[in-house]
Design a protein around this motif. Structure first.
Motif, PDB file in Angstrom:
ATOM      1  N   HIS A 240       0.865  -1.381   0.099  1.00 14.79           N
ATOM      2  CA  HIS A 240       0.068  -0.114   0.407  1.00 14.79           C
ATOM      3  C   HIS A 240       0.490   1.634   0.135  1.00 14.79           C
ATOM      4  CE1 HIS A 240      -3.888  -1.866   1.714  1.00 14.79           C
ATOM      5  NE2 HIS A 240      -3.212  -2.803   0.831  1.00 14.79           N
ATOM      6  N   ILE A 241       0.874   1.615  -0.860  1.00 17.02           N
ATOM      7  CA  ILE A 241       1.484   3.696  -1.591  1.00 17.02           C
ATOM      8  C   ILE A 241       0.294   4.730  -1.276  1.00 17.02           C
ATOM      9  CG2 ILE A 241       2.876   4.782  -2.740  1.00 17.02           C
ATOM     10  CD1 ILE A 241       4.267   2.543  -1.619  1.00 17.02           C
ATOM     11  N   LEU A 242       0.240   5.288  -0.032  1.00 18.84           N
ATOM     12  CA  LEU A 242      -0.800   6.100   0.183  1.00 18.84           C
ATOM     13  C   LEU A 242       0.517   7.728   1.061  1.00 18.84           C
ATOM     14  CD1 LEU A 242      -2.888   3.775   2.233  1.00 18.84           C
ATOM     15  CD2 LEU A 242      -3.342   4.407  -0.568  1.00 18.84           C
ATOM     16  N   PRO A 243       1.029   7.985   0.115  1.00 22.76           N
ATOM     17  CA  PRO A 243       1.406   9.607   0.355  1.00 22.76           C
ATOM     18  C   PRO A 243       1.096  10.716   1.520  1.00 22.76           C
ATOM     19  CG  PRO A 243       2.279   9.422  -1.735  1.00 22.76           C
ATOM     20  CD  PRO A 243       1.343   7.918  -1.194  1.00 22.76           C
ATOM     21  N   PHE A 244      -0.168  10.324   0.114  1.00 28.62           N
ATOM     22  CA  PHE A 244      -0.869  11.729   1.596  1.00 28.62           C
ATOM     23  C   PHE A 244      -1.220  11.810   3.036  1.00 28.62           C
ATOM     24  CE2 PHE A 244      -5.152  13.392   2.647  1.00 28.62           C
ATOM     25  CZ  PHE A 244      -5.428  14.969   2.716  1.00 28.62           C
ATOM     26  N   PHE A 245      -0.959  10.714   3.108  1.00 30.14           N
ATOM     27  CA  PHE A 245      -1.089  10.884   4.710  1.00 30.14           C
ATOM     28  C   PHE A 245       0.233  10.982   5.192  1.00 30.14           C
ATOM     29  CE2 PHE A 245      -4.683   8.433   3.060  1.00 30.14           C
ATOM     30  CZ  PHE A 245      -5.665   9.073   3.980  1.00 30.14           C
ATOM     31  N   ALA A 249       3.671  15.237   4.181  1.00 33.57           N
ATOM     32  CA  ALA A 249       2.868  15.526   2.864  1.00 33.57           C
ATOM     33  C   ALA A 249       2.097  16.804   2.279  1.00 33.57           C
ATOM     34  CB  ALA A 249       1.496  14.282   2.596  1.00 33.57           C
ATOM     35  N   SER A 250       2.620  17.268   1.155  1.00 33.35           N
ATOM     36  CA  SER A 250       2.326  18.460   0.801  1.00 33.35           C
ATOM     37  C   SER A 250       1.471  18.067  -0.180  1.00 33.35           C
ATOM     38  CB  SER A 250       3.287  19.192  -0.021  1.00 33.35           C
ATOM     39  OG  SER A 250       4.261  18.573  -0.849  1.00 33.35           O
ATOM     40  N   THR A 251       1.791  17.852  -1.830  1.00 32.31           N
ATOM     41  CA  THR A 251       1.180  18.131  -3.549  1.00 32.31           C
ATOM     42  C   THR A 251       1.393  16.826  -3.351  1.00 32.31           C
ATOM     43  OG1 THR A 251       2.820  18.915  -3.767  1.00 32.31           O
ATOM     44  CG2 THR A 251       1.309  20.247  -3.192  1.00 32.31           C
ATOM     45  N   GLY A 252       0.501  16.236  -4.798  1.00 31.40           N
ATOM     46  CA  GLY A 252       0.798  14.830  -5.564  1.00 31.40           C
ATOM     47  C   GLY A 252       1.884  15.072  -5.920  1.00 31.40           C
ATOM     48  N   PRO A 292      -5.776  13.473   6.575  1.00 33.27           N
ATOM     49  CA  PRO A 292      -4.040  13.678   6.690  1.00 33.27           C
ATOM     50  C   PRO A 292      -2.885  13.887   7.925  1.00 33.27           C
ATOM     51  CG  PRO A 292      -5.404  16.428   5.880  1.00 33.27           C
ATOM     52  CD  PRO A 292      -6.194  15.802   5.485  1.00 33.27           C
ATOM     53  N   ASN A 293      -2.296  14.134   7.891  1.00 35.95           N
ATOM     54  CA  ASN A 293      -1.566  13.912   9.240  1.00 35.95           C
ATOM     55  C   ASN A 293      -0.614  15.410   8.630  1.00 35.95           C
ATOM     56  OD1 ASN A 293      -2.494  11.506  10.379  1.00 35.95           O
ATOM     57  ND2 ASN A 293      -1.657  10.368   9.006  1.00 35.95           N
ATOM     58  N   SER A 294      -0.538  15.958   7.912  1.00 32.05           N
ATOM     59  CA  SER A 294       0.466  17.213   7.698  1.00 32.05           C
ATOM     60  C   SER A 294      -0.896  17.971   7.263  1.00 32.05           C
ATOM     61  CB  SER A 294       1.649  16.664   6.059  1.00 32.05           C
ATOM     62  OG  SER A 294       1.575  17.862   5.941  1.00 32.05           O
ATOM     63  N   PRO A 295      -0.490  19.472   7.767  1.00 30.39           N
ATOM     64  CA  PRO A 295      -0.902  20.722   7.385  1.00 30.39           C
ATOM     65  C   PRO A 295      -0.995  20.862   5.594  1.00 30.39           C
ATOM     66  CG  PRO A 295       0.731  20.904   8.563  1.00 30.39           C
ATOM     67  CD  PRO A 295       0.629  19.666   8.433  1.00 30.39           C
ATOM     68  N   LYS A 296       0.029  20.380   5.243  1.00 31.36           N
ATOM     69  CA  LYS A 296       0.188  21.607   3.561  1.00 31.36           C
ATOM     70  C   LYS A 296      -0.647  19.920   2.759  1.00 31.36           C
ATOM     71  CE  LYS A 296       4.261  23.885   5.433  1.00 31.36           C
ATOM     72  NZ  LYS A 296       6.483  23.542   4.954  1.00 31.36           N
ATOM     73  N   ALA A 297      -1.107  18.862   3.401  1.00 32.26           N
ATOM     74  CA  ALA A 297      -1.669  18.337   2.795  1.00 32.26           C
ATOM     75  C   ALA A 297      -2.496  18.902   1.454  1.00 32.26           C
ATOM     76  CB  ALA A 297      -1.682  16.099   3.143  1.00 32.26           C
ATOM     77  N   VAL A 298      -2.460  18.283   0.579  1.00 30.24           N
ATOM     78  CA  VAL A 298      -3.846  18.814  -0.038  1.00 30.24           C
ATOM     79  C   VAL A 298      -4.843  17.937  -1.203  1.00 30.24           C
ATOM     80  CG1 VAL A 298      -4.533  20.352  -1.943  1.00 30.24           C
ATOM     81  CG2 VAL A 298      -2.663  20.464  -0.696  1.00 30.24           C
ATOM     82  N   ALA A 299      -5.983  18.046  -0.886  1.00 31.93           N
ATOM     83  CA  ALA A 299      -6.614  16.860  -1.514  1.00 31.93           C
ATOM     84  C   ALA A 299      -7.104  17.867  -2.064  1.00 31.93           C
ATOM     85  CB  ALA A 299      -7.543  16.168  -0.176  1.00 31.93           C
ATOM     86  N   SER A 300      -6.955  17.414  -4.165  1.00 30.00           N
ATOM     87  CA  SER A 300      -8.043  17.831  -5.198  1.00 30.00           C
ATOM     88  C   SER A 300      -8.477  16.878  -6.394  1.00 30.00           C
ATOM     89  CB  SER A 300      -7.640  19.524  -4.766  1.00 30.00           C
ATOM     90  OG  SER A 300      -6.151  19.337  -6.092  1.00 30.00           O
TER      91      SER A 300
END
Length: 360
Positions: A240-245, A249-252, A292-300
């Motif tokens: 499982h590769i889920l770098p958003f978490f 994390a920041s952007t894809g 997310p576990n990072s305040p910079k992670a962007v879901a879009s």
């Protein structure tokens, strides 16, 4: 036993047809320590120029072959984009499975589906087998533990075993059996108990040559001090590769360092076994349980698209990873299966352009 990389040997011959010389290549595969040589004549396939399943362009035979000899493609050809995780909690009908599997194969050039979730309808895996056969897709099957009934996994295990052992197409469709999706992270079973279940499954399925594994994050193994007892018994790696978490994390398009870290963790420990990214993606929305576990992670949608573009850009590197290269799935086929993770939205329309390479 492990699913090994190919013994790199290629048999080629030339056939004169309509004033052309057509080169055909057949690979020799070491599968569970058994050398599978190319079959001769019509026993193998109805397609002369694409000799192995589930390669793009392969034509399914009219009848179920008598043997697995030469059936599966060389694992070294199964890198880059290979297909989708596909959630079956909705118990899709045979007609829906056929329609969506055809879309996965024809529009997106998928070679596999990786099951996610569970349908507890009796003998439902037979529907999966038949639809996959109809559309030329291999399957990473799954025994789903879930989070409610602590014993329902046993019923699901026995049900899928019945289908695997009774359906003559099952061993020609089922590439891998996954014993749980994040069972270590979720503490579905004690690792020692889980290892015993994996070993027992391998005994039950010994006559089918179906590898057995778990589908898990590197972090799931790390929670159990590396879970060496599990690593010792699984045949392939469904990672499982889920770098958003990730905590940073920041952007894809900036996710590669986290992908690389997890991939390196597996490569160092699995002794050249085949690695697949089985549950792999970046969400387009957040909601409880997908935060997310990072305040910079962007879901879009834009970041989901960038993440898959990033993976596609690493095709040449993923091809070189020990074990035959890394084959990656997109998680998931459609947002109707789980919000935010689909390549298609809930209306079955593409959320962004998605045409990753299947080879390079």
């Amino acid at each position: 036993m492990m699913l090994q990389k190919v013994l790199c040997s290629t048999l080629a011959w030339f056939v004169l047809s309509q004033s052309r010389v057509v080169a055909q290549e057949y690979s020799w595969l070491l599968f569970n320590n058994t050398l599978l040589m190319p079959a001769s004549g019509p026993k193998l396939t109805a397609s002369a120029d694409v000799p192995c399943f589930p390669a793009l362009g392969f034509k399914m035979p009219a009848n179920v072959p008598s043997s697995l000899d030469g059936w599966w493609c060389d694992s070294s050809t199964e890198y880059a984009f290979v297909g989708f995780s596909y959630e079956i909690t909705q118990c899709q009908s045979r007609s829906q499975l056929n329609s969506e599997f055809a879309d996965i194969r024809q529009r997106f050039r998928g070679r596999y589906i990786r099951l996610y979730g569970a349908c507890d309808k009796a003998n439902y895996y037979n529907d999966i087998i038949e639809a996959a056969w109809e559309n030329g897709l291999g399957v990473h099957a799954l025994i789903w533990f879930g989070w409610t009934d602590p014993n329902i996994w046993k019923i699901r295990r026995d049900s899928i075993f019945r289908s695997l052992l009774s359906n003559p197409k099952a061993k020609f469709i089922t590439r891998v059996l996954q014993f749980g999706s994040e069972p270590l992270y979720d503490w579905a079973l004690d690792p020692a108990q889980l290892a015993e279940q994996i070993k027992a499954a391998k005994v039950t399925l010994a006559g089918l040559n179906i590898p057995v594994t778990i589908s898990e994050m590197a972090y799931g193994f790390q929670k159990h001090n590396g879970a060496a007892d599990i690593l010792a018994v699984i045949d392939v790696i469904d990672a499982h590769i889920l770098p958003f978490f990730a905590s940073d994390a920041s952007t894809g398009d900036q996710a590669w360092k986290n992908v690389q870290n997890d991939l390196d963790w597996f490569v160092r420990r699995v002794g050249g076994r085949k690695i697949w990214f089985s549950q792999n993606g970046w969400p387009s929305v957040t909601y409880p349980g997908v935060e997310p576990n990072s305040p910079k992670a962007v879901a879009s949608i834009a970041e989901e698209s960038k993440y898959y573009a990033l993976l596609d850009s690493k095709c040449s590197y993923l091809k070189t990873v020990p074990g035959g290269g890394v084959g990656w799935f997109a998680h998931l086929y459609s947002d109707y299966q789980e919000p935010g993770y689909g390549i298609l939205d809930v209306n079955m329309e593409p959320k962004f352009d998605f045409a990753p390479r299947t080879s390079c």
